[in-house]
Design a protein around this motif. Structure first.
Motif, short mmCIF file in Angstrom:
data_model
loop_
_atom_site.label_atom_id
_atom_site.label_comp_id
_atom_site.label_asym_id
_atom_site.label_seq_id
_atom_site.Cartn_x
_atom_site.Cartn_y
_atom_site.Cartn_z
N GLY A 1 0.25 -1.28 -47.98
CA GLY A 1 0.99 -2.44 -48.45
C GLY A 1 1.34 -3.40 -47.34
O GLY A 1 0.83 -3.31 -46.21
N ILE A 2 2.24 -4.33 -47.66
CA ILE A 2 2.66 -5.39 -46.75
C ILE A 2 4.08 -5.09 -46.27
O ILE A 2 4.97 -4.78 -47.05
CB ILE A 2 2.64 -6.76 -47.48
N ALA A 3 4.26 -5.20 -44.96
CA ALA A 3 5.58 -4.93 -44.37
C ALA A 3 6.13 -6.20 -43.74
O ALA A 3 5.38 -7.04 -43.24
CB ALA A 3 5.47 -3.83 -43.32
N MET A 4 7.46 -6.34 -43.77
CA MET A 4 8.13 -7.40 -43.03
C MET A 4 8.77 -6.75 -41.81
O MET A 4 9.68 -5.93 -41.94
CB MET A 4 9.20 -8.09 -43.89
N LYS A 5 8.30 -7.14 -40.62
CA LYS A 5 8.71 -6.45 -39.40
C LYS A 5 9.11 -7.45 -38.31
O LYS A 5 8.53 -8.54 -38.21
CB LYS A 5 7.54 -5.61 -38.86
N PRO A 6 10.07 -7.07 -37.45
CA PRO A 6 10.30 -7.86 -36.23
C PRO A 6 9.01 -7.88 -35.41
O PRO A 6 8.33 -6.85 -35.29
CB PRO A 6 11.41 -7.08 -35.51
N VAL A 7 8.69 -9.03 -34.85
CA VAL A 7 7.42 -9.16 -34.13
C VAL A 7 7.33 -8.16 -32.98
O VAL A 7 6.27 -7.57 -32.73
CB VAL A 7 7.24 -10.60 -33.62
N PHE A 8 8.44 -7.92 -32.27
CA PHE A 8 8.37 -7.02 -31.11
C PHE A 8 8.00 -5.60 -31.51
O PHE A 8 7.45 -4.85 -30.69
CB PHE A 8 9.69 -7.03 -30.34
N GLU A 9 8.27 -5.21 -32.77
CA GLU A 9 7.95 -3.85 -33.20
C GLU A 9 6.47 -3.66 -33.48
O GLU A 9 5.97 -2.53 -33.41
CB GLU A 9 8.76 -3.49 -34.45
N VAL A 10 5.77 -4.73 -33.83
CA VAL A 10 4.37 -4.58 -34.23
C VAL A 10 3.42 -5.42 -33.37
O VAL A 10 2.24 -5.57 -33.71
CB VAL A 10 4.18 -4.96 -35.72
N SER A 11 3.91 -5.96 -32.26
CA SER A 11 3.09 -6.87 -31.45
C SER A 11 1.81 -6.20 -30.96
O SER A 11 0.74 -6.83 -30.96
CB SER A 11 3.90 -7.41 -30.26
N GLU A 12 1.89 -4.93 -30.55
CA GLU A 12 0.69 -4.25 -30.07
C GLU A 12 -0.33 -4.05 -31.19
O GLU A 12 -1.54 -4.17 -30.97
CB GLU A 12 1.08 -2.90 -29.45
N HIS A 13 0.15 -3.75 -32.37
CA HIS A 13 -0.76 -3.59 -33.52
C HIS A 13 -1.41 -4.91 -33.89
O HIS A 13 -2.59 -4.95 -34.28
CB HIS A 13 0.00 -3.03 -34.72
N LEU A 14 -0.67 -6.01 -33.77
CA LEU A 14 -1.22 -7.33 -34.08
C LEU A 14 -2.29 -7.71 -33.05
O LEU A 14 -3.35 -8.22 -33.40
CB LEU A 14 -0.11 -8.37 -34.10
N LYS A 15 -1.98 -7.46 -31.77
CA LYS A 15 -2.95 -7.79 -30.71
C LYS A 15 -4.23 -6.98 -30.86
O LYS A 15 -5.33 -7.47 -30.58
CB LYS A 15 -2.32 -7.53 -29.34
N ALA A 16 -4.09 -5.72 -31.30
CA ALA A 16 -5.26 -4.85 -31.44
C ALA A 16 -6.00 -5.06 -32.75
O ALA A 16 -7.08 -4.48 -32.95
CB ALA A 16 -4.82 -3.38 -31.31
N GLY A 17 -5.43 -5.86 -33.65
CA GLY A 17 -6.08 -6.11 -34.93
C GLY A 17 -5.83 -5.04 -35.97
O GLY A 17 -6.44 -5.06 -37.05
N ARG A 18 -4.98 -4.10 -35.67
CA ARG A 18 -4.67 -3.04 -36.65
C ARG A 18 -3.82 -3.58 -37.79
O ARG A 18 -3.82 -3.05 -38.89
CB ARG A 18 -3.97 -1.87 -35.95
N LEU A 19 -3.07 -4.65 -37.50
CA LEU A 19 -2.31 -5.38 -38.52
C LEU A 19 -2.63 -6.85 -38.38
O LEU A 19 -2.89 -7.34 -37.27
CB LEU A 19 -0.80 -5.15 -38.35
N VAL A 20 -2.60 -7.58 -39.50
CA VAL A 20 -2.86 -9.02 -39.48
C VAL A 20 -1.76 -9.74 -40.26
O VAL A 20 -1.17 -9.18 -41.20
CB VAL A 20 -4.24 -9.34 -40.10
N PRO A 21 -1.46 -10.98 -39.89
CA PRO A 21 -0.42 -11.73 -40.60
C PRO A 21 -0.84 -12.06 -42.03
O PRO A 21 -2.03 -12.30 -42.30
CB PRO A 21 -0.27 -13.01 -39.77
N VAL A 22 0.13 -12.08 -42.93
CA VAL A 22 -0.12 -12.48 -44.32
C VAL A 22 0.95 -13.49 -44.74
O VAL A 22 2.00 -13.61 -44.09
CB VAL A 22 -0.13 -11.27 -45.28
N ALA A 23 0.69 -14.20 -45.83
CA ALA A 23 1.64 -15.18 -46.40
C ALA A 23 2.16 -16.12 -45.31
O ALA A 23 3.36 -16.39 -45.22
CB ALA A 23 2.79 -14.47 -47.11
N VAL A 24 1.24 -16.64 -44.50
CA VAL A 24 1.65 -17.42 -43.32
C VAL A 24 2.29 -18.76 -43.69
O VAL A 24 2.94 -19.38 -42.84
CB VAL A 24 0.44 -17.64 -42.38
N GLN A 25 2.11 -19.21 -44.93
CA GLN A 25 2.79 -20.46 -45.34
C GLN A 25 4.30 -20.29 -45.41
O GLN A 25 5.05 -21.27 -45.29
CB GLN A 25 2.25 -20.90 -46.71
N ASN A 26 4.74 -19.05 -45.62
CA ASN A 26 6.18 -18.77 -45.76
C ASN A 26 6.58 -17.61 -44.86
O ASN A 26 6.82 -16.50 -45.33
CB ASN A 26 6.52 -18.45 -47.21
#
Length: 302
Positions: A238-263
């Motif tokens: 599913g989709i999680a709402m997370k503080p960026v500092f908690e998931v920054s490494e996953h975002l950089k590695a591509g394990r997680l990607v941003p969603v609903a970027v309009q809001n």
């Protein structure tokens, strides 16, 4: 046993409503706790606590003594503070609470450096995503994300923390990438919710062109542990709402990607709570200043 120790023990038993809970908090045995209360009652020639096999309640004399006992302990703490300020040698135990993600990623890694600077300070760090009661849990400081509920406490703001809606590539491949908060609802996306016992219906507060707006999202996954939500998101659930500092490494590695970027989510406040008396303690002030400087730098760079 010192008279002051007996008073401290009575205050914790009174506040926690339990001999065993007070014993755990003070790190003494239940037998010592009971002995201290008995000795105090013997000295005062009154019964302070009415004890049965199932309950413990203060007597009228106990309620009257509690207020004075707190004043005694506060006076002693203030006197000790003056001595410590003069000697510039802070010591003693610090009781600190923090959310799991904040504690694991921002606070715990900095603790060894702090304790190396102040070798006579002992730190007891309690990590939990539930709300804590500073008085009954005997805390000096409590870090938190969000808005405080207890107006009797003092607060020092650390930073506004950016958050992100994110999901795994596997989830996006299966369900699509929602462009907006409205898509989360209309496309019935699986939203991973951080929820505590007694919490009301869950809503995500997102930024829109008309300002912040609450979206009543749905999802079958709920937990009171933020790291569990991250694990579920990484596993494609599913989709999680997370503080960026908690998931920054996953975002950089591509394990997680941003969603609903309009809001994007509205940033959340990070701060620490303390009582007025705790703020005067040099070791509390030192730890607060030390952590705020380092946490602010990490959050800004996330």
């Amino acid at each position: 046993m010192s008279y002051l120790d007996n008073i401290r023990t009575f205050v914790r038993v009174y506040e926690l409503g339990s001999m065993s809970a007070a014993a755990r908090d003070l790190r003494i045995s239940p037998a010592v706790t009971s002995a201290r209360i008995s000795q105090l009652e013997g000295h005062l020639s009154v019964r302070l606590l009415q004890r049965t096999t199932r309950s413990l309640t203060p007597t009228e004399q106990g309620r009257a003594f509690y207020g004075g006992a707190c004043e005694i302990l506060e006076s002693v703490a203030n006197a000790e503070t003056q001595v410590v300020n003069i000697t510039e040698n802070p010591k003693g135990a610090l009781y600190v609470a923090a959310p799991l993600g904040v504690g694991r990623r921002l606070i715990a890694p900095q603790v060894p450096e702090f304790l190396a600077l102040y070798p006579e300070i002992t730190l007891r760090l309690r990590l939990t995503d539930r709300k804590v009661d500073m008085t009954t849990e005997g805390l000096d400081l409590a870090f938190f994300l969000g808005e405080p509920e207890d107006s009797n406490l003092r607060m020092r703001k650390i930073a506004d923390v950016d958050r992100i809606l994110c999901a795994s590539p596997a989830y996006i491949a299966r369900r699509g990438n929602p462009a907006s908060g409205a898509d989360l609802i209309s496309d019935n996306h699986e939203c991973l919710n951080l929820r505590f016992p007694g919490a009301s219906e869950f809503q995500w507060r997102l930024t829109t062109t008309d300002g912040p707006k609450k979206f009543r999202v749905r999802g079958r996954y709920e937990s009171d542990d933020g790291d569990v939500l991250t694990d579920w998101a990484l596993s494609g659930n599913g989709i999680a709402m997370k503080p960026v500092f908690e998931v920054s490494e996953h975002l950089k590695a591509g394990r997680l990607v941003p969603v609903a970027v309009q809001n994007p989510p509205v940033p959340i406040q990070m701060a620490c709570l303390f009582t007025h008396r705790r703020r005067q303690d040099p070791k509390t002030r030192l730890f607060m200043d030390f952590m705020i400087e380092r946490i602010s730098a990490v959050v800004r760079g996330a």
